[in-house]
Design a protein around this motif. Structure first.
Motif, PDB file in Angstrom:
ATOM      1  N   VAL A   1       0.487   5.157   0.773  1.00  0.00           N
ATOM      2  CA  VAL A   1      -0.490   6.059   1.376  1.00  0.00           C
ATOM      3  C   VAL A   1       0.104   7.447   1.569  1.00  0.00           C
TER       4      VAL A   1
ATOM      5  N   THR B   1       1.536   9.617  -4.945  1.00  0.00           N
ATOM      6  CA  THR B   1       1.277   8.180  -4.808  1.00  0.00           C
ATOM      7  C   THR B   1       1.103   7.524  -6.175  1.00  0.00           C
TER       8      THR B   1
ATOM      9  N   SER C   1      -6.705  12.035   2.848  1.00  0.00           N
ATOM     10  CA  SER C   1      -5.959  10.785   2.820  1.00  0.00           C
ATOM     11  C   SER C   1      -6.169  10.070   1.485  1.00  0.00           C
TER      12      SER C   1
ATOM     13  N   MET D   1       0.856  -1.185   0.000  1.00  0.00           N
ATOM     14  CA  MET D   1       0.000   0.000   0.000  1.00  0.00           C
ATOM     15  C   MET D   1       0.892   1.234   0.000  1.00  0.00           C
TER      16      MET D   1
ATOM     17  N   GLU E   1      -0.478   9.034   8.463  1.00  0.00           N
ATOM     18  CA  GLU E   1      -1.067   8.146   7.455  1.00  0.00           C
ATOM     19  C   GLU E   1      -0.635   6.699   7.681  1.00  0.00           C
TER      20      GLU E   1
ATOM     21  N   TRP F   1      -3.515   3.646   8.504  1.00  0.00           N
ATOM     22  CA  TRP F   1      -3.721   2.458   7.674  1.00  0.00           C
ATOM     23  C   TRP F   1      -3.123   1.184   8.289  1.00  0.00           C
TER      24      TRP F   1
ATOM     25  N   SER G   1       4.538   5.129   3.341  1.00  0.00           N
ATOM     26  CA  SER G   1       3.744   6.283   3.743  1.00  0.00           C
ATOM     27  C   SER G   1       4.516   7.586   3.619  1.00  0.00           C
TER      28      SER G   1
ATOM     29  N   VAL H   1      -4.783   6.537  -1.004  1.00  0.00           N
ATOM     30  CA  VAL H   1      -4.104   5.245  -0.983  1.00  0.00           C
ATOM     31  C   VAL H   1      -4.119   4.635  -2.374  1.00  0.00           C
TER      32      VAL H   1
ATOM     33  N   TYR I   1      -3.103   0.757  -4.113  1.00  0.00           N
ATOM     34  CA  TYR I   1      -2.755  -0.631  -3.829  1.00  0.00           C
ATOM     35  C   TYR I   1      -1.946  -1.202  -4.987  1.00  0.00           C
TER      36      TYR I   1
ATOM     37  N   ILE J   1       3.591  -1.164   3.909  1.00  0.00           N
ATOM     38  CA  ILE J   1       2.921   0.123   3.723  1.00  0.00           C
ATOM     39  C   ILE J   1       4.017   1.167   3.563  1.00  0.00           C
TER      40      ILE J   1
END
Length: 191
Positions: A9, A16, A48, A7, A79, A83, A74, A50, A52, A72
């Motif tokens: 984020v 991102t 926020s 992820m 954040e 998550w 970030s 995100v 994937y 993750i």
């Protein structure tokens, strides 16, 4: 190979999308089946967001459920914490130490949480926290924080050579920003 889940984020339009495109290209070039989601969240309002990225022998959906993320990445500490329920037990968080105050903090209705890194570690996460914004600025632009983070992420893929990452970077970053982004990647990698 079983499906792996990453992820990415952040807050608002912090890059991102470019980070997920870079990661997706690197993994595709390695021969994996890769699914990359669109950016979910409120990027135009500073909310926020995100993305994937799932990869493996055969991937059917880009969506990652709670408890499934291996890593993750970030752009901001809060954040990461927001998550963390998506992280697998003993999963890895790579986070920028930057603190971006959400609207409730800005208007005085809340306080930015303290000791977030320690709290995430107590929750079972492995946390790799660095000042990636400073590294991006050292490379020439704060906007390259996403690529500095990808440089750090590359350290968690020892089977993928640096040349593969740089080749993917060359394919997706406009020429006029390429050297800056290569420098940000290298600084993140060596952090």
């Amino acid at each position: 190979m079983e499906t792996k889940n990453i992820m990415i984020v952040g807050v608002g339009g912090q890059g991102t999308l470019l980070a997920s495109k870079l990661l997706g290209k690197v993994l595709l070039d390695q021969g994996y089946d890769v699914k990359v989601s669109e950016v979910h969240g409120m990027s135009q309002r500073g909310g926020s967001v995100v993305t994937y990225v799932r990869y493996g022998d055969k991937v059917y959906s880009p969506v990652i459920d709670k408890g499934e993320a291996d890593i993750i990445v970030s752009f901001e500490k809060l954040e990461s914490a927001r998550w963390i329920e998506f992280l697998k037990p003993d999963g890895q968080i790579i986070t920028n130490v930057q603190e971006m105050e959400p609207m409730p903090v800005i208007v005085g209705n809340a306080v930015y949480p303290e000791n977030l890194i320690e709290k995430m570690q107590k929750a079972g996460a492995k946390v790799d926290a660095k000042d990636f914004l400073k590294l991006a600025e050292e490379a020439g632009s704060s906007k390259a924080v996403n690529i500095a983070l990808m440089g750090r992420l590359s350290k968690y893929f020892p089977d993928i050579s640096e040349d593969k990452w740089l080749s993917a970077l060359e394919a997706i970053v406009p020429q006029k920003f390429l050297e800056l982004n290569k420098k940000a990647f290298a600084l993140g990698q060596s952090a």
